[in-house]
Design a protein around this motif. Structure first.
Motif, PDB file in Angstrom:
ATOM      1  N   GLN A 219      -2.785   0.845   8.010  1.00 35.07           N
ATOM      2  CA  GLN A 219      -1.771  -0.105   7.554  1.00 35.07           C
ATOM      3  C   GLN A 219      -0.417   0.117   8.225  1.00 35.07           C
ATOM      4  O   GLN A 219       0.590  -0.436   7.787  1.00 35.07           O
ATOM      5  CB  GLN A 219      -1.591   0.025   6.031  1.00 35.07           C
TER       6      GLN A 219
ATOM      7  N   LYS B 166       1.417   1.627  -3.900  1.00 34.11           N
ATOM      8  CA  LYS B 166       0.315   1.411  -4.835  1.00 34.11           C
ATOM      9  C   LYS B 166      -0.467   2.704  -5.055  1.00 34.11           C
ATOM     10  O   LYS B 166      -1.651   2.810  -4.767  1.00 34.11           O
ATOM     11  CB  LYS B 166      -0.608   0.312  -4.284  1.00 34.11           C
TER      12      LYS B 166
ATOM     13  N   PRO C  18       0.803  -1.235   0.000  1.00 30.94           N
ATOM     14  CA  PRO C  18       0.000   0.000   0.000  1.00 30.94           C
ATOM     15  C   PRO C  18       0.830   1.276   0.000  1.00 30.94           C
ATOM     16  O   PRO C  18       0.326   2.334  -0.369  1.00 30.94           O
ATOM     17  CB  PRO C  18      -0.828  -0.121   1.286  1.00 30.94           C
TER      18      PRO C  18
ATOM     19  N   HIS D  27      -6.842   4.173   3.722  1.00 27.81           N
ATOM     20  CA  HIS D  27      -6.440   2.817   4.085  1.00 27.81           C
ATOM     21  C   HIS D  27      -5.051   2.783   4.718  1.00 27.81           C
ATOM     22  O   HIS D  27      -4.776   1.924   5.565  1.00 27.81           O
ATOM     23  CB  HIS D  27      -6.480   1.917   2.845  1.00 27.81           C
ATOM     24  N   LEU D  28      -4.184   3.702   4.335  1.00 28.67           N
ATOM     25  CA  LEU D  28      -2.822   3.683   4.855  1.00 28.67           C
ATOM     26  C   LEU D  28      -2.770   3.897   6.363  1.00 28.67           C
ATOM     27  O   LEU D  28      -1.921   3.334   7.049  1.00 28.67           O
ATOM     28  CB  LEU D  28      -1.968   4.747   4.144  1.00 28.67           C
TER      29      LEU D  28
END
Length: 754
Positions: A75, A62, A59, A71-72
């Motif tokens: 993560q 990407k 991620p 989303h990071l």
């Protein structure tokens, strides 16, 4: 790979206005398209192909222009992030080993082969570094602590590559090949060779010197991170709760409400004073309670200096290791090493500037202190001599007396949306640069997500052509966001082998007070306005570059003591009456700022400028001394860093100095950032930024607004466009038409020329 090493130390360009102004204190792609160069490499090297998909699917890579922060943020736990970064680093190492076999003495055979790889690694690490500053958590810290040493090793591997060095050196020493390169390429190669030497390329493979050098480099990266985390933890740990509102006499109703909300945020009853600057600064300037001011002041100057969070041993180890590292590289001191890559070039040149400014400012500073003491004694019944915890308070009351308005009242005319629009008007009307905020629908269309709901995203264009983007994170969040203000890099502009150009994207981070309610915008202190303009200046230099090569694009490759010119230049507009009018308006009624308030702000640039300049000179002299003459103690009876600070303070600090002062333990600029033996850069750059603004004043006097626009284009085409691709002295000569900088402009703007 010097960019990765520098990035690990610090990528951000920080603002020092809190130290200077205060007397006390779009869409994520399923996978990025492979650049042609890497496609070719994949065909030649099967190992490339096997790793390509797996590491690019992490991620942290990407994405193309905009990381998927939605989303990071989830993560960053070590269980997820560490394996992801291990893939990135391992793939990068393998790719470099393969590229290393093909180096040849041409641009495409050296720097050209590494640009894509360097960019990917820098972007990935940059996300984690960024989240550590704005979304700090135990997970982010733990991940960074685990993977940062591996990034250092990767950078050292690339910068200690003999095939790379030999190919670059051969290119540099072959006139026929060298002459085919443009001036920017030549400068990049010269800097790369220099940086490789500073990264230990000269040490024999397997030698004790090389092993020790690498150990020091890895340890220094860890210590820098530890220092910053200690400051953040110490700031978060302190809170003083007041239940009797009478103890806060002098504080405005607005600020009292802020203290109350601060208490609610921390789960306590009453009014809570903390050490983050949006709280600490206004408190020290307005609270009548001298005993309480003393307590809060002493807490601030001793933070991160006691118990489990004590930065003194961290400082000593940093200085010791930097000294050893400099010796290994053939330099007498860390300051000599640091200055060798800066515009000043030598400690003596930096000190010469500081001494000249000292001579100009000290008579003013002494008179200012006399005026403050008299006012404090006669009007405020303050004991004399004024103590450090009195200075901010008396200064603010004296300013109110002279200029009629207090800081809180002035802030009611600086509603953040109005100031932001005014800032963008300056960019458009003076520099020909258009900025607009992206709406939610546009962000959704481009796949842009944010790490916090308050973050804004902006598009930057010139004559209808999109040039860049930047994120704006403007409000203080003490529980997760570091204090201060800075600009940092998301992506860097450069042209790929395919001909495609990556646009620059930046972070603009501030820490002004958040809106008090849905009906009231963030009300900015005037120093917040100046800070916003300052950081936007950094962003402009990063975003408006015309350099096609990543190592010299935007702020990359600019000498550290010239990189503040573009930022400090923008602050000057905050002292122009016509622009103050455009920036301001009462947040409730919309009425214009009273002209006497405007006049007060214009005069404010000169107010107590002698003491403010001395304060910056003190920080700069201490920084240079610690990195040149000082030897960290090896026994209990030897002088400490605090003794060195106190010795210099006898000359540069006019108020009594407390024996327990441990400000150095929170001096993140030089121990947790990139300003070690470089803090003087602020004053060095300020001489150039003042002279640059003088060019606009001269153009306006001769040709009016048309002259300003013409000069704005010239500034845009030189200072902003050339970035790190041209030596600063050549940039300056192109812009100003002369080699020298006229220091009288700075003295005049500061009221120190009288």
């Amino acid at each position: 790979m010097h960019r990765i090493l520098r990035q690990v130390a610090t990528r951000r360009v920080a603002n020092y206005s809190l130290l200077r102004r205060s007397i006390t204190s779009i869409k994520p792609l399923a996978r990025p398209t492979q650049p042609l160069l890497l496609q070719l490499q994949a065909r030649r090297f099967p190992l490339f192909q096997r790793n390509m998909t797996t590491y690019k699917e992490t991620p942290f890579l990407k994405w193309k222009l905009f990381p998927d922060f939605q989303h990071l943020v989830d993560q960053t736990s070590p269980a997820i992030a560490v394996p992801a970064f291990e893939k990135i680093i391992e793939a990068a190492k393998e790719q470099f080993v393969q590229i290393e076999k093909t180096f040849e003495p041409t641009w495409d055979g050296t720097i050209g082969q590494l640009t894509e790889l360097e960019d990917e690694v820098s972007r990935a690490f940059g996300i984690l570094s960024h989240l550590n500053g704005v979304k700090n958590s135990d997970d982010v810290r733990s991940t960074l602590e685990k993977i940062q040493p591996e990034f250092v090793k990767l950078g050292l591997q690339m910068n200690q590559s003999e095939p790379k060095f030999k190919a670059l050196e051969s290119l540099r020493n072959t006139p026929s090949a060298w002459s085919k390169l443009d001036a920017v390429q030549q400068r990049i190669i010269d800097h790369t060779l220099r940086d490789m030497k500073h990264a230990g390329i000269g040490f024999a493979a397997g030698s004790a010197e090389k092993k020790r050098f690498n150990e020091i480099s890895e340890r220094l990266s860890q210590l820098s991170l530890l220092f910053g985390n200690n400051v953040l933890d110490a700031t978060k740990a302190f809170k003083h709760v007041v239940t009797d509102i009478s103890e806060l006499s002098g504080c405005s109703p607005t600020f009292l409400e802020t203290l109350k909300k601060n208490a609610e945020r921390l789960g306590v009853e009453g009014y809570c004073i903390t050490l983050d600057f949006p709280i600490y600064g206004p408190f020290m300037m307005n609270c009548n309670n001298r005993e309480l001011r003393e307590k809060i002041y002493k807490a601030n100057i001793t933070k991160a200096s006691e118990g489990a969070i004590n930065n003194e041993p961290v400082i000593n180890e940093i200085l010791t290791l930097k000294g050893e590292k400099a010796k290994l590289l053939g330099y007498e001191t860390p300051a000599d090493l640091s200055l060798s890559v800066k515009m000043a070039q030598s400690v003596s040149a930096a000190e010469s500037l500081l001494n000249g400014l000292f001579q100009s400012s000290v008579p003013h500073a002494k008179q200012e202190l006399i005026d403050l003491t008299k006012f404090g004694e006669e009007k405020l019944n303050q004991p004399t001599p004024l103590q450090p915890w009195d200075l901010g308070y008396v200064t603010e009351q004296y300013r109110k007396e002279l200029f009629k308005y207090d800081e809180e009242t002035i802030s009611e005319y600086f509603a953040f949306p109005k100031v932001l629009n005014g800032l963008f008007d300056v960019a458009n009307e003076v520099l020909g640069i258009q900025v607009r905020e992206l709406q939610a629908s546009e962000m959704s269309q481009k796949g842009i997500t944010r790490w916090h709901e308050d973050v804004k995203v902006f598009e930057v264009a010139e004559q209808g052509q999109v040039k860049a983007y930047f994120y704006g994170d403007f409000y203080s969040r003490p529980s997760e966001k570091r204090s201060g203000a800075w600009m940092d890099v998301v992506t860097t502009r450069f042209k790929h082998a395919t001909g495609e150009t990556t646009l620059p994207v930046a972070y603009l981070i501030c820490n002004q007070a958040a809106p008090q309610s849905d009906n009231q915008p963030s009300l900015m202190k005037f120093r917040d306005v100046e800070t916003l303009f300052h950081e936007f200046g950094h962003c402009l230099q990063h975003m408006m570059t015309t350099v096609d090569y990543a190592p010299a694009s935007g702020i990359n490759g600019i000498e550290w003591d010239f990189v503040e010119v573009a930022s400090q230049f923008m602050e000057n507009f905050c002292s122009e009456p016509e622009w103050i009018d455009r920036l301001s308006g009462h947040y409730k009624t919309g009425e214009s700022m009273p002209q006497d308030m405007v006049s007060a702000l214009v005069k404010g640039r000169e107010f107590m400028s002698g003491l403010a300049t001395l304060r910056q000179i003190h920080f700069s002299k201490v920084d240079l001394a610690l990195h040149s003459r000082f030897k960290p103690p090896t026994g209990p009876n030897e002088p400490t860093v605090f003794d060195e600070d106190a010795k210099i303070a006898k000359e540069t600090v006019l108020t009594p100095r407390l024996a327990e002062d441990r400000f150095l333990c929170s001096f993140s600029h030089i121990f947790g950032g990139g300003y070690s033996a470089g803090y003087y850069s602020y004053k060095w750059s300020e001489t150039y930024s003042a002279d640059a603004y003088a060019a606009f004043e001269e153009a306006k006097a001769k040709q009016g607004i048309q002259g300003v626009k013409s000069m704005g284009k010239h500034y845009r085409d030189t200072i902003l466009a050339l970035g790190g691709g041209t030596a600063p002295r050549d940039v300056w000569k192109q812009f100003r038409g002369r080699d020298n900088v006229d220091i009288s402009a700075l003295l005049r703007h500061s009221g120190l020329a009288k």
